[in-house]
Design a protein around this motif. Structure first.
Motif, PDB file in Angstrom:
ATOM      1  N   TYR A  91     -10.626 -71.229   4.190  1.00 22.18           N
ATOM      2  CA  TYR A  91      -8.738 -71.854   3.722  1.00 22.18           C
ATOM      3  C   TYR A  91      -7.974 -70.630   3.821  1.00 22.18           C
ATOM      4  CZ  TYR A  91     -11.396 -76.187   6.311  1.00 22.18           C
ATOM      5  OH  TYR A  91     -11.703 -77.019   6.744  1.00 22.18           O
ATOM      6  N   GLY A  92      -7.786 -69.858   4.197  1.00 18.64           N
ATOM      7  CA  GLY A  92      -6.748 -68.821   3.210  1.00 18.64           C
ATOM      8  C   GLY A  92      -5.609 -68.774   3.981  1.00 18.64           C
ATOM      9  N   PHE A  93      -4.715 -68.521   1.957  1.00 16.73           N
ATOM     10  CA  PHE A  93      -3.437 -68.280   2.393  1.00 16.73           C
ATOM     11  C   PHE A  93      -2.857 -66.739   1.620  1.00 16.73           C
ATOM     12  CE2 PHE A  93      -4.827 -72.605   2.694  1.00 16.73           C
ATOM     13  CZ  PHE A  93      -3.608 -73.750   3.173  1.00 16.73           C
ATOM     14  N   SER A  94      -2.255 -66.086   1.976  1.00 16.07           N
ATOM     15  CA  SER A  94      -1.893 -64.928   2.152  1.00 16.07           C
ATOM     16  C   SER A  94      -0.583 -64.350   1.922  1.00 16.07           C
ATOM     17  CB  SER A  94      -2.643 -64.241   3.239  1.00 16.07           C
ATOM     18  OG  SER A  94      -2.440 -62.720   2.585  1.00 16.07           O
ATOM     19  N   TYR A  95      -0.230 -63.538   1.207  1.00  9.28           N
ATOM     20  CA  TYR A  95       1.007 -63.351   0.606  1.00  9.28           C
ATOM     21  C   TYR A  95       1.253 -61.756   0.388  1.00  9.28           C
ATOM     22  CZ  TYR A  95       5.718 -62.045  -1.996  1.00  9.28           C
ATOM     23  OH  TYR A  95       6.553 -61.874  -2.234  1.00  9.28           O
ATOM     24  N   SER A  96       2.305 -61.477   1.199  1.00  5.29           N
ATOM     25  CA  SER A  96       2.124 -59.463   0.770  1.00  5.29           C
ATOM     26  C   SER A  96       3.447 -59.377   0.783  1.00  5.29           C
ATOM     27  CB  SER A  96       1.630 -58.250   2.332  1.00  5.29           C
ATOM     28  OG  SER A  96       1.738 -58.603   2.594  1.00  5.29           O
ATOM     29  N   ASN A  97       4.123 -58.148   0.114  1.00  6.05           N
ATOM     30  CA  ASN A  97       5.224 -57.673  -0.606  1.00  6.05           C
ATOM     31  C   ASN A  97       5.344 -56.344  -0.220  1.00  6.05           C
ATOM     32  OD1 ASN A  97       7.454 -56.697  -2.829  1.00  6.05           O
ATOM     33  ND2 ASN A  97       8.149 -58.678  -1.858  1.00  6.05           N
ATOM     34  N   MET A  98       6.309 -55.610   0.281  1.00 12.96           N
ATOM     35  CA  MET A  98       6.857 -54.455   0.314  1.00 12.96           C
ATOM     36  C   MET A  98       7.999 -53.922  -1.080  1.00 12.96           C
ATOM     37  SD  MET A  98       5.809 -51.493   1.965  1.00 12.96           S
ATOM     38  CE  MET A  98       5.373 -52.146   4.198  1.00 12.96           C
ATOM     39  N   PHE A  99       7.160 -54.251  -1.859  1.00  8.29           N
ATOM     40  CA  PHE A  99       7.956 -53.670  -2.850  1.00  8.29           C
ATOM     41  C   PHE A  99       8.580 -52.641  -3.273  1.00  8.29           C
ATOM     42  CE2 PHE A  99       3.758 -51.453  -4.328  1.00  8.29           C
ATOM     43  CZ  PHE A  99       4.049 -50.525  -4.988  1.00  8.29           C
ATOM     44  N   TYR A 100       7.908 -51.365  -2.616  1.00  7.32           N
ATOM     45  CA  TYR A 100       8.860 -49.971  -2.931  1.00  7.32           C
ATOM     46  C   TYR A 100       9.180 -49.401  -1.776  1.00  7.32           C
ATOM     47  CZ  TYR A 100       9.391 -45.208  -3.717  1.00  7.32           C
ATOM     48  OH  TYR A 100       9.993 -44.170  -3.748  1.00  7.32           O
ATOM     49  N   HIS A 101      10.527 -49.439  -1.522  1.00  9.47           N
ATOM     50  CA  HIS A 101      10.802 -48.925  -0.251  1.00  9.47           C
ATOM     51  C   HIS A 101      12.272 -47.789  -0.297  1.00  9.47           C
ATOM     52  CE1 HIS A 101      13.366 -52.359   0.450  1.00  9.47           C
ATOM     53  NE2 HIS A 101      12.504 -52.222  -0.238  1.00  9.47           N
ATOM     54  N   PHE A 102      11.819 -46.116   0.174  1.00 11.31           N
ATOM     55  CA  PHE A 102      12.291 -45.566  -0.511  1.00 11.31           C
ATOM     56  C   PHE A 102      12.504 -44.039  -0.172  1.00 11.31           C
ATOM     57  CE2 PHE A 102      14.605 -41.972  -3.143  1.00 11.31           C
ATOM     58  CZ  PHE A 102      15.598 -42.444  -3.949  1.00 11.31           C
ATOM     59  N   ALA A 103      13.676 -43.683   0.635  1.00 10.55           N
ATOM     60  CA  ALA A 103      13.681 -42.490   1.667  1.00 10.55           C
ATOM     61  C   ALA A 103      13.264 -42.652   2.730  1.00 10.55           C
ATOM     62  CB  ALA A 103      13.111 -41.544   0.709  1.00 10.55           C
ATOM     63  N   ARG A 104      11.286 -41.887   3.324  1.00  7.97           N
ATOM     64  CA  ARG A 104      10.594 -42.500   4.594  1.00  7.97           C
ATOM     65  C   ARG A 104       8.678 -42.676   3.576  1.00  7.97           C
ATOM     66  NH1 ARG A 104      11.819 -38.104   9.187  1.00  7.97           N
ATOM     67  NH2 ARG A 104      14.108 -38.551   9.450  1.00  7.97           N
ATOM     68  N   LEU A 161      -7.607 -58.275  -2.419  1.00  7.38           N
ATOM     69  CA  LEU A 161      -6.589 -57.833  -2.679  1.00  7.38           C
ATOM     70  C   LEU A 161      -6.563 -56.363  -2.687  1.00  7.38           C
ATOM     71  CD1 LEU A 161      -7.445 -58.712  -6.818  1.00  7.38           C
ATOM     72  CD2 LEU A 161      -5.528 -59.766  -5.818  1.00  7.38           C
ATOM     73  N   GLY A 162      -5.126 -56.433  -2.199  1.00  6.85           N
ATOM     74  CA  GLY A 162      -4.579 -55.180  -0.842  1.00  6.85           C
ATOM     75  C   GLY A 162      -3.492 -54.253  -1.403  1.00  6.85           C
ATOM     76  N   PHE A 163      -3.672 -53.293  -1.422  1.00  8.97           N
ATOM     77  CA  PHE A 163      -2.174 -52.329  -1.655  1.00  8.97           C
ATOM     78  C   PHE A 163      -2.546 -51.398   0.009  1.00  8.97           C
ATOM     79  CE2 PHE A 163      -1.474 -47.619  -2.364  1.00  8.97           C
ATOM     80  CZ  PHE A 163      -0.319 -48.421  -3.434  1.00  8.97           C
ATOM     81  N   VAL A 164      -0.917 -50.746  -0.112  1.00 11.20           N
ATOM     82  CA  VAL A 164      -0.838 -49.978   1.031  1.00 11.20           C
ATOM     83  C   VAL A 164       0.206 -48.892   1.653  1.00 11.20           C
ATOM     84  CG1 VAL A 164       1.004 -51.272   2.829  1.00 11.20           C
ATOM     85  CG2 VAL A 164       0.018 -50.046   3.976  1.00 11.20           C
ATOM     86  N   TYR A 165       0.017 -47.604   1.437  1.00  9.17           N
ATOM     87  CA  TYR A 165       0.631 -46.487   1.038  1.00  9.17           C
ATOM     88  C   TYR A 165       1.364 -46.217   2.820  1.00  9.17           C
ATOM     89  CZ  TYR A 165       3.031 -41.957   0.478  1.00  9.17           C
ATOM     90  OH  TYR A 165       4.064 -41.206   0.681  1.00  9.17           O
ATOM     91  N   LYS A 166       2.325 -45.931   2.895  1.00  6.33           N
ATOM     92  CA  LYS A 166       3.109 -45.042   4.604  1.00  6.33           C
ATOM     93  C   LYS A 166       4.142 -44.703   4.294  1.00  6.33           C
ATOM     94  CE  LYS A 166       2.440 -50.092   6.436  1.00  6.33           C
ATOM     95  NZ  LYS A 166       2.771 -50.980   6.925  1.00  6.33           N
ATOM     96  N   LYS A 167       4.431 -43.602   5.079  1.00  9.85           N
ATOM     97  CA  LYS A 167       4.776 -42.333   5.245  1.00  9.85           C
ATOM     98  C   LYS A 167       5.976 -42.744   6.773  1.00  9.85           C
ATOM     99  CE  LYS A 167       7.025 -38.108   4.743  1.00  9.85           C
ATOM    100  NZ  LYS A 167       7.917 -38.492   3.159  1.00  9.85           N
ATOM    101  N   THR A 168       6.803 -43.382   6.384  1.00 13.40           N
ATOM    102  CA  THR A 168       7.424 -44.238   7.463  1.00 13.40           C
ATOM    103  C   THR A 168       8.540 -42.204   8.567  1.00 13.40           C
ATOM    104  OG1 THR A 168       9.722 -44.675   6.453  1.00 13.40           O
ATOM    105  CG2 THR A 168       7.865 -45.474   6.123  1.00 13.40           C
ATOM    106  N   LEU A 169       8.365 -43.247   9.673  1.00 11.64           N
ATOM    107  CA  LEU A 169       9.557 -42.050  10.388  1.00 11.64           C
ATOM    108  C   LEU A 169      11.029 -42.503  10.300  1.00 11.64           C
ATOM    109  CD1 LEU A 169       7.248 -42.616  14.097  1.00 11.64           C
ATOM    110  CD2 LEU A 169       7.051 -40.832  12.248  1.00 11.64           C
ATOM    111  N   HIS A 170      11.455 -43.331   9.874  1.00 13.61           N
ATOM    112  CA  HIS A 170      13.003 -42.972   9.401  1.00 13.61           C
ATOM    113  C   HIS A 170      13.108 -43.834   7.863  1.00 13.61           C
ATOM    114  CE1 HIS A 170      13.024 -43.218  13.641  1.00 13.61           C
ATOM    115  NE2 HIS A 170      11.956 -43.886  14.229  1.00 13.61           N
ATOM    116  N   ASN A 171      14.061 -43.865   7.609  1.00 12.04           N
ATOM    117  CA  ASN A 171      14.463 -43.912   5.943  1.00 12.04           C
ATOM    118  C   ASN A 171      13.801 -45.779   6.515  1.00 12.04           C
ATOM    119  OD1 ASN A 171      15.435 -44.728   3.807  1.00 12.04           O
ATOM    120  ND2 ASN A 171      17.545 -42.763   4.078  1.00 12.04           N
ATOM    121  N   VAL A 172      13.794 -45.651   5.014  1.00 11.31           N
ATOM    122  CA  VAL A 172      13.046 -47.561   4.789  1.00 11.31           C
ATOM    123  C   VAL A 172      13.912 -47.942   3.593  1.00 11.31           C
ATOM    124  CG1 VAL A 172      11.352 -47.497   6.051  1.00 11.31           C
ATOM    125  CG2 VAL A 172      10.882 -46.713   3.651  1.00 11.31           C
ATOM    126  N   THR A 173      15.265 -47.066   3.063  1.00 12.57           N
ATOM    127  CA  THR A 173      15.693 -47.380   1.525  1.00 12.57           C
ATOM    128  C   THR A 173      15.543 -48.753   1.734  1.00 12.57           C
ATOM    129  OG1 THR A 173      16.040 -45.035   1.019  1.00 12.57           O
ATOM    130  CG2 THR A 173      17.483 -46.927   0.177  1.00 12.57           C
TER     131      THR A 173
END
Length: 462
Positions: free
Chosen positions: A167-180, A240-252
């Motif tokens: 039985y799993g419970f998950s939480y994630s957070n996009m803690f950094y979003h600036f420009a793209r 435990l996870g980490f993700v980095y994304k180069k986005t197509l639009h401004n995500v500030t």
């Protein structure tokens, strides 16, 4: 009760489902690879109704590809063709990995991702098994005559079986979003309820057979443990996870599925992700026993029941009086390091890479996750998705897989050629799942219906 006979084939219901591991329409499946996969999906809410899979692989027992038919022998359950044995001098290994996923869900709210899952998981593996012991277990002492009166040895050999509810419970957070650029972290906490647990660990073994039933052990150092029954064990695991994304639009100003984002999420050009998954343990304390053996000389008589986990425990208790006994034992979960990369061609086509490296402490009981390197390409849209996966199992065995999603139904295999009789049959893999998802947040109204102006400029407001 706990048969060692995955050296014989067992059809079970799996596994990591690499064909949909990068999908942006299946967060209830992909967050099992990395908890941050609940962020920036094409689905606002994903509900997993039911899913199951099959994975069986070994490098000792096989059937000739010209005689085996997946449809006839597995689906229609017709009589299986004769088995053959790999007689190479290499040490043998095998894995059975089963996974039934029940009701689960994943949702995103602003920069927060949430998910829960309920699964039934079973595993069996054997590792570093010598050809002599593989022959003894799979073919019996009567076929062991070529080794009579020969002094044989083995070391660091493992056999493990475990089944548990998760039985799993998950939480994630996009803690950094600036420009793209954006970065997120996530964690999944899992409570485990043990159903069965068993293991044999051979640190050092030196022995000889006089005849099919009488053996002399000159040196034996190792452990055997087993327990059974729902609730016989319990434990915890974490992803435990980490993700980095180069986005197509401004995500500030990051507000996915909101009116300001045209009720949609944010697309990426590429993403890089890393996770440690299934890092945990289970303690078996009910109807459980563990024997630790360190003996220099003992003579013993084998019976047919010896080649089961509990039977082998009784064999140790009878023939090795110096063995220490405990009424509890610990098994490790099949932890792994998972690295992923995904590139968006911006026309519904993607190319992805993945490395999953199972890690394990040799002094412990538990199943080791296999090592896999995979390269995949996929096409995805709301109502159809297809992928093709080329992978190396344990960095050497080539596999070709595919997955197809028709709306809410996904079917796939990570070992497609096993169904076609192209090669000798050493195992197979198939999975399916049924889900229901919402791609829009209820009540959200797009501010711009003629074009997507979400983050249309890279200007950044302070």
């Amino acid at each position: 009760m706990f048969a060692l006979f995955l050296l014989s084939f067992v059809v079970v219901i799996a596994q990591d489902e690499f064909g949909i591991a990068h999908s942006n329409y299946a967060p209830t499946k992909t967050f099992l690879h990395n908890p941050t996969n609940t962020l920036d999906n094409k689905t606002w809410l994903d509900i997993h109704l039911i899913g199951a899979g099959t994975f069986v692989h070994n490098d000792y027992l096989y059937m000739k590809g010209t005689q085996f038919s997946f449809a006839e022998n597995i689906i229609l359950q017709q009589q299986w063709p004769d088995y053959f044995y790999n007689t190479s001098l290499d040490k043998k290994s095998g894995l059975q990995d089963s996974d039934v996923q029940f009701v689960s869900a994943a949702i995103q709210y602003k920069n927060h991702g949430f998910a829960f899952s309920s699964r039934l998981r079973t595993y069996f593996d054997f590792r570093r098994v010598t050809p002599e012991i593989a022959t003894l277990i799979a073919q019996g002492p009567s076929n062991f005559s070529s080794y009579f009166d020969e002094v044989l040895s083995a070391n660091k050999m493992f056999m493990n079986q475990t089944a548990y509810a998760e039985y799993g419970f998950s939480y994630s957070n996009m803690f950094y979003h600036f420009a793209r650029k954006s970065m997120g972290v996530g964690i999944t906490a899992k409570y485990l309820v043990g159903i069965t647990g068993a293991g044999i660990k051979v640190d050092e073994l030196e022995y000889t057979f006089e005849n099919p039933v009488d053996a002399d052990f000159f040196n034996y150092k190792g452990s055997v443990a087993y327990g059974s029954g729902y609730g016989s064990g319990s434990g915890f695991a974490v992803d435990l996870g980490f993700v980095y994304k180069k986005t197509l639009h401004n995500v500030t100003h990051y507000e996915p599925f909101s009116e300001s984002a045209a009720c949609e999420t944010y697309d990426y050009k590429y993403k890089l992700a890393a996770a440690i998954i299934d890092f945990g343990y289970m303690n078996f304390t009910k109807d459980a026993v563990r024997y630790d053996i360190e003996s220099n000389l003992s003579s013993a008589t084998l019976t047919g029941k010896t080649f089961t986990f509990d039977g082998f425990g009784e064999f140790v208790n009878t023939n090795f009086p110096s063995a220490t006994v405990a009424n509890s034992f610990r098994m490790l979960t099949p932890g792994a390091l998972n690295l992923q990369a995904d590139y968006n061609y911006e026309n519904n086509y993607f190319i992805s890479g993945q490395v999953m490296h199972g890690f394990f402490r040799r002094n412990a009981l538990g199943v080791k996750r296999p090592d896999v390197v995979a390269l995949s390409g996929r096409y995805q849209s709301k109502w159809f998705e297809g992928s093709l996966v080329a992978s190396l199992y344990n960095y050497e065995d080539f596999r070709l897989g595919t997955a197809l999603r028709f709306g809410y139904l996904t079917i796939g295999t990570d070992k497609l050629l096993s169904m076609a009789g192209v090669w000798d049959f050493y195992g197979t893999d198939v999975y399916l799942n049924l889900r229901y998802f919402f791609t829009k947040r209820p009540g959200c109204k797009r501010k711009d219906k003629k074009g997507d102006k979400r983050n249309a400029t890279d200007c950044i407001k302070n």
